[in-house]
Design an enzyme around this catalytic site. Structure first.
Site, PDB file in Angstrom:
ATOM      1  N   GLU A 175       0.971  -1.026  -0.326  1.00 14.08           N
ATOM      2  CA  GLU A 175       0.125  -0.142  -0.029  1.00 14.08           C
ATOM      3  C   GLU A 175       0.906   1.679   0.345  1.00 14.08           C
ATOM      4  O   GLU A 175       2.077   1.375   0.268  1.00 14.08           O
ATOM      5  CB  GLU A 175      -0.860   0.205   1.062  1.00 14.08           C
ATOM      6  CG  GLU A 175      -0.570  -0.531   2.660  1.00 14.08           C
ATOM      7  CD  GLU A 175       1.159   0.865   3.272  1.00 14.08           C
ATOM      8  OE1 GLU A 175       0.569   2.086   3.019  1.00 14.08           O
ATOM      9  OE2 GLU A 175       1.678  -0.279   4.277  1.00 14.08           O
ATOM     10  N   GLU A 318       4.257  -0.352   2.401  1.00 12.72           N
ATOM     11  CA  GLU A 318       4.629  -1.146   0.291  1.00 12.72           C
ATOM     12  C   GLU A 318       3.916  -2.703   0.227  1.00 12.72           C
ATOM     13  O   GLU A 318       4.498  -2.332  -1.447  1.00 12.72           O
ATOM     14  CB  GLU A 318       6.114  -0.873   0.340  1.00 12.72           C
ATOM     15  CG  GLU A 318       6.278   0.796  -0.086  1.00 12.72           C
ATOM     16  CD  GLU A 318       7.767   1.355   0.259  1.00 12.72           C
ATOM     17  OE1 GLU A 318       8.277   0.368  -1.299  1.00 12.72           O
ATOM     18  OE2 GLU A 318       7.681   2.546  -0.293  1.00 12.72           O
TER      19      GLU A 318
END
Length: 352
Positions: A175, A318
Site C-alpha cells: 500500500e 509498500e
C-alpha cells in the site's frame, strides 16, 4: 454491489484437509526429525491446503500496491505531506522503490493501483481504478460513502481476478497512502474493541506531541461517526480508506481463486481484519509475513490469529516485508519437492 461481494465470498472454500494430512505425513518421511523445520513445515501444510497440491509450484508472484489519499491528513497526523503519495506511485511505476528492489530479487511483479489518489495520474504501467480523489476527513464525517467502500472491496477483488487470469498464483499486499496508519488504527480500534491509545502508533515516525494528537484524532473520528463494529463495511466506510478497502477486496478475491496471500505490515493487516470480518473463511488463505515496528501490529496479528514468519523491525509498508517472505514460501515448496525421504536416501531407522 453487495450481491457482487457476496458472490466473491461464496467462492471462498475451506482448505483441503485431505491434502494437508497427506502433506504432514510426507514431511515426517523426509530426512529430518519430525517438525524440525518449524514454521516452514506449517507453511508447507497451509500451502497444500490452499492449492490442493502436496507439492505446489507458485512460480508467478504479484505484489499489489494499492494507493490512496486521506482527508484526515488535514489534521496534521503525518510527518510527510500528502503530495508524497502520487510522487511515490510514480516511483513504484518506475521501479525505484524498496518494494521494487526486493521484488526483483524475489522474482515477483509489482502492480500499482490508483484506487483513491487525490492527484490525477497517467502512466502506462498504472492500473487506474480511482473511486475518489482521496477520502473525506473522517474527523468531520464519514471517510467514504457505503457505496464507495463496497466499490473499493469489489475493485480489489477484480484486480485479483485480473491478475489470476494472467497467471498469478501468489499475492503480496502492499500500500501507499500518506496518513494511512491513522484510519488503519481506527479500524482496528473499532473491530477489536481496543482503545485508540492502545492501537495508534507513530507511523512514519511522528513526534511524541504529534502521536498524542493522532490518538485524539482517532478518538474524535470514532465519536463523530459511531461506526458499527458488527458491520465491517460500515467501519471501512466511516473510518477507513480506499486502499485499505482495495486490499481487503484483493485478499477476498485471491482466496476466492484459491491463491495464498502474504500480508505485509500494519495497514495490510488492518485490511486483512476487514476481510476476515466480512468472510472468516478468508483467514485460512492469509500468511503473516512479518511483525512490523509499528506499535500495535503485534496486537493486530493476535486479533487475526496469525503468526508472523519474520521480525525485522521494519515499518516501511509498500509490501516490503511480504516480499521478503516470498523466499520462505519458495523454501517451503522446495522442501516438499526436492528433499530426500529416508527411504530414497537409504537412511535406516526413519529418524536422525
Amino acid at each position: 454491489m453487495m450481491d457482487t461481494l457476496h458472490r466473491i465470498t461464496s467462492d471462498i472454500k475451506p482448505l483441503n484437509t485431505k491434502v494437508q494430512a497427506e502433506t504432514a505425513a510426507y514431511l515426517d518421511t523426509l530426512t529430518k526429525p519430525p517438525g524440525s523445520l518449524g514454521k516452514l513445515e506449517s507453511l508447507a501444510i497451509q500451502l497444500a491446503g490452499i492449492t490442493g497440491q502436496m507439492k505446489p509450484t507458485l512460480a508467478k508472484k504479484s505484489v499489489v500496491v494499492m494507493a490512496g489519499d486521506h482527508g484526515v491528513c488535514e489534521e496534521g497526523i503525518s510527518a510527510f505531506p500528502a503530495e508524497v503519495t502520487p510522487q511515490m506511485v510514480i516511483n513504484f511505476l518506475n521501479g525505484g522503490a524498496a518494494v521494487n528492489v526486493l521484488a526483483r530479487q524475489a522474482g515477483a511483479d509489482v502492480h500499482c493501483v490508483d484506487i483513491g489518489v487525490a492527484t490525477e495520474l497517467n502512466h502506462e504501467k498504472l492500473l487506474s481504478r480511482n473511486i475518489g480523489r482521496g477520502t473525506a476527513n473522517m474527523v468531520k464525517g464519514p471517510a467514504m460513502t457505503r457505496e464507495e467502500a463496497l466499490q473499493s472491496l469489489v475493485t480489489g477483488a477484480e484486480v485479483a481476478a485480473e491478475l489470476v487470469s494472467q497467471g498469478t498464483q501468489l499475492f503480496v499486499t502492499g500500500e501507499m497512502g500518506i496518513g494511512n496508519t491513522t484510519p488503519s488504527a481506527a479500524i482496528f480500534s473499532v473491530l477489536s474493541g481496543r482503545q485508540p491509545s492502545e492501537v495508534v502508533g507513530r507511523g512514519t515516525g511522528v513526534t511524541d506531541e504529534r502521536l498524542s494528537h493522532k490518538i485524539q484524532v482517532v478518538e474524535q473520528a470514532i465519536q463523530v461517526n459511531a461506526p458499527q463494529a458488527e458491520d465491517p463495511i460500515d467501519v471501512l466506510a466511516k473510518v477507513g480508506g480506499y486502499e485499505i478497502g482495495g486490499l481487503a477486496g484483493l485478499i477476498l478475491g485471491a482466496a476466492a481463486h484459491g491463491c495464498p496471500v502474504l500480508i505485509d505490515g500494519f495497514i495490510s493487516s488492518a485490511a486483512a481484519l476487514v476481510a476476515k470480518s466480512i468472510c472468516p473463511e478468508a483467514l485460512s488463505y492469509m500468511i503473516a509475513s512479518h511483525v512490523s515496528h509499528e506499535q500495535a501490529h503485534v496486537l493486530l496479528l493476535e486479533e487475526l490469529g496469525l503468526h508472523p514468519m519474520l521480525q525485522m523491525d521494519m515499518r516501511l509498508g509498500e509490501g516490503t516485508g511480504g516480499v521478503l517472505c516470498l523466499h520462505l514460501v519458495e523454501a517451503a515448496c522446495r522442501i516438499m519437492s526436492e528433499m530426500a525421504t529416508f527411504e530414497s536416501a537409504g537412511i535406516s531407522g526413519g529418524a536422525v
